[in-house]
Motif scaffolding. Structure first.
Motif, short mmCIF file in Angstrom:
data_model
loop_
_atom_site.label_atom_id
_atom_site.label_comp_id
_atom_site.label_asym_id
_atom_site.label_seq_id
_atom_site.Cartn_x
_atom_site.Cartn_y
_atom_site.Cartn_z
N LEU A 219 37.76 23.39 74.89
CA LEU A 219 36.50 23.09 74.65
C LEU A 219 35.56 24.80 72.95
N VAL A 220 35.56 25.71 74.18
CA VAL A 220 35.24 26.57 73.86
C VAL A 220 36.25 27.90 72.94
N GLY A 221 36.91 28.23 73.99
CA GLY A 221 38.69 29.21 73.28
C GLY A 221 39.12 29.10 71.56
N THR A 222 39.13 27.68 70.74
CA THR A 222 39.87 27.05 70.12
C THR A 222 39.08 26.07 69.49
N ARG A 223 39.34 26.13 67.49
CA ARG A 223 38.65 25.57 66.38
C ARG A 223 38.70 24.10 67.87
N GLY A 224 38.27 23.30 66.99
CA GLY A 224 37.76 21.50 67.38
C GLY A 224 36.61 21.57 68.40
N GLY A 225 36.86 22.18 69.28
CA GLY A 225 36.13 22.04 70.66
C GLY A 225 34.82 21.09 70.28
N LYS A 226 34.18 21.17 69.18
CA LYS A 226 33.29 20.15 69.31
C LYS A 226 33.64 18.99 69.21
N ASN A 227 34.86 18.48 68.01
CA ASN A 227 35.09 17.73 68.35
C ASN A 227 35.75 16.98 69.12
N ARG A 228 36.17 17.68 70.14
CA ARG A 228 37.19 16.92 71.77
C ARG A 228 35.59 16.42 72.47
N VAL A 229 34.70 17.09 72.72
CA VAL A 229 33.74 16.89 73.25
C VAL A 229 33.24 15.52 72.65
N ARG A 230 33.36 15.12 71.34
CA ARG A 230 32.60 13.90 71.12
C ARG A 230 33.71 12.96 71.36
N THR B 264 40.63 10.82 83.19
CA THR B 264 41.51 11.47 84.61
C THR B 264 40.74 11.27 85.71
N ASP B 265 41.15 10.87 86.34
CA ASP B 265 40.07 11.69 87.87
C ASP B 265 40.27 12.47 87.56
N GLN B 266 41.38 13.59 87.72
CA GLN B 266 41.02 14.64 87.50
C GLN B 266 39.34 15.47 87.01
N PHE B 267 39.43 14.67 85.24
CA PHE B 267 38.19 14.79 84.41
C PHE B 267 37.01 14.84 85.31
N GLU B 268 36.94 13.12 85.46
CA GLU B 268 35.85 12.47 86.91
C GLU B 268 35.73 13.54 87.60
N HIS B 269 36.22 14.77 88.77
CA HIS B 269 36.13 15.26 89.67
C HIS B 269 35.51 16.52 89.25
N ASN B 270 35.78 16.75 87.57
CA ASN B 270 34.97 18.09 87.13
C ASN B 270 34.36 17.63 85.97
N ARG B 271 33.61 16.65 85.90
CA ARG B 271 32.45 16.31 84.72
C ARG B 271 31.81 17.24 85.28
N GLU B 272 30.44 18.05 85.66
CA GLU B 272 30.02 19.16 85.90
C GLU B 272 30.52 20.26 85.06
N THR B 273 31.47 20.36 85.78
CA THR B 273 32.03 21.79 84.66
C THR B 273 32.00 21.26 83.07
N PHE B 274 32.32 20.09 82.97
CA PHE B 274 32.19 19.98 81.28
C PHE B 274 30.81 19.73 80.57
N GLU C 282 26.80 22.65 77.75
CA GLU C 282 25.76 23.31 77.37
C GLU C 282 25.58 25.08 77.26
N HIS C 283 27.06 25.38 77.05
CA HIS C 283 27.22 26.33 77.11
C HIS C 283 27.29 27.11 75.65
N MET C 284 27.67 25.97 75.12
CA MET C 284 28.71 26.13 73.57
C MET C 284 26.89 25.69 72.48
N GLU C 285 25.77 24.91 72.88
CA GLU C 285 25.34 24.36 72.29
C GLU C 285 24.41 25.98 72.60
N GLU C 286 23.81 26.78 73.80
CA GLU C 286 23.51 28.08 73.22
C GLU C 286 23.96 28.93 72.40
N THR C 287 25.22 28.99 72.09
CA THR C 287 26.20 29.94 71.35
C THR C 287 25.33 29.39 69.53
#
Length: 93
Positions: free
Chosen positions: A9-20, A73-83, A88-93
């Motif tokens: 989401l942050v380290g590569t181009r296309g992060g904003k589209n991946r969030v979408r 994935t279930d793994q993503f769901e367990h890490n939703r807060e990290t997402f 939030e960090h993306m929006e600040e920069t």
């Protein structure tokens, strides 16, 4: 998962589209064509992002071929807060 989310989401181009894409699939499972229409991005670009998200275990693919649906994935769901923290960090920069 945290490292994968920062990279995707942050380290590569296309992060904003991946969030979408993630947010769109969070609303309901979709196939690549439905995603391209929902976020107004070229189909081939969406396919590329889907492959990256599946490879890093953010999404899982249900079915094969053109109509394959994508799910969080279930793994993503367990890490939703990290997402949410990463986005939030993306929006600040």
């Amino acid at each position: 998962m945290e490292k994968a989310l920062w990279y995707l989401l942050v380290g590569t181009r296309g992060g904003k589209n991946r969030v979408r894409i993630i947010r769109s699939i969070d609303e309901r499972p979709r196939n690549a064509n439905q995603l391209a229409e929902a976020i107004d991005v070229d189909y081939n670009t969406v396919r590329h992002h889907l492959e990256m998200l599946v490879e890093h275990n953010v999404l899982e693919k249900g079915g094969e071929g053109y109509g394959a649906m994508y799910f969080l994935t279930d793994q993503f769901e367990h890490n939703r807060e990290t997402f949410e923290n990463v986005t939030e960090h993306m929006e600040e920069t």
